[in-house]
Design a protein around this motif. Sequence first.
Motif: not given
Length: 307
Positions: A44, A289-290, A292-294
Amino acid sequence: MAVQETPVSRRLKTVKHIIIVCSGKGGVGKSSVSAQLALSLHASSPTARVGVLDVDLTGPSIPRMLGLDGHGVHQSSDGWVPVYADALGDGEPRLACMSVGFLLKKKGDSVVWRGPKKNAMIRQFLSDVRWGELDYLVVDTPPGTSDEHLSLIEHLAPVHSRLSAVIVTTPQAVALLDAMKCLSFTRAVALPVLGLIENMSGYVCPCCGDVSNVFSTGGGAEMARREGVPFLGSMPIDTELVTLLDAAESTDLSAADGQRDEDSEVRSFGVLQRYQKTSSAKILSAVVENLISTLPLVEHASTSSSA
């Protein structure tokens, strides 16, 4: 009230996020999801530092899946040195792994331990391994909710604000029932859940591209909706991935130790490179990606509720 410092909290003070991968049932592909999460987190960012801790003590699969069979663990003045899957890559290694599989004389040896010995081994993995600075520590747990899970939660209590869980299930009703028990466990110990992954959700024919729902489909998404848990995505059976992980065979045990380690490093680095070309990698990159953001939001909510 300040949290009392422990050997585990001192060792893990430079680990930013700890993700516990669990399932209520065996055979749902939890270890393969753990390995893929680690590989995708590693990919990532060019600077992401990832650790994988395999606490499935009686069935360690992570060394094989990462192409690390044949490696041994080395002792340093600062503790055990984890095995690095990307040791042959450019720059500093960023994907560390520790498993009881590295400690067995033969990979076919059984681990016949009662609860206290399992507890001691998990404590040693958490307090004595030289993890260093990590962005993510992925913990692969055994099926169910037993000694290993309770030991983890107990020893990781001082760093609870950095803990979260991912639940893995397959679409059929029997697996979903056991996944519900796993979700119940996370609620009982106040472990925040990042979301649920439905594994083996259909089979994509490599020839024509048609999808066959071998184990039905949609059960994981419906459970997540009903229980108010984020649904992270569905992962179909990927023949490329199966071939890749199965091809990570151990080196010739009759070879010298140095030669075994060298061969294993070449093989593990090859796994990293080839994984990115599979269809599973593309699917899981969106999941990561989800995640890492949450992650900060889930951890912050957990901290606020416990304050």
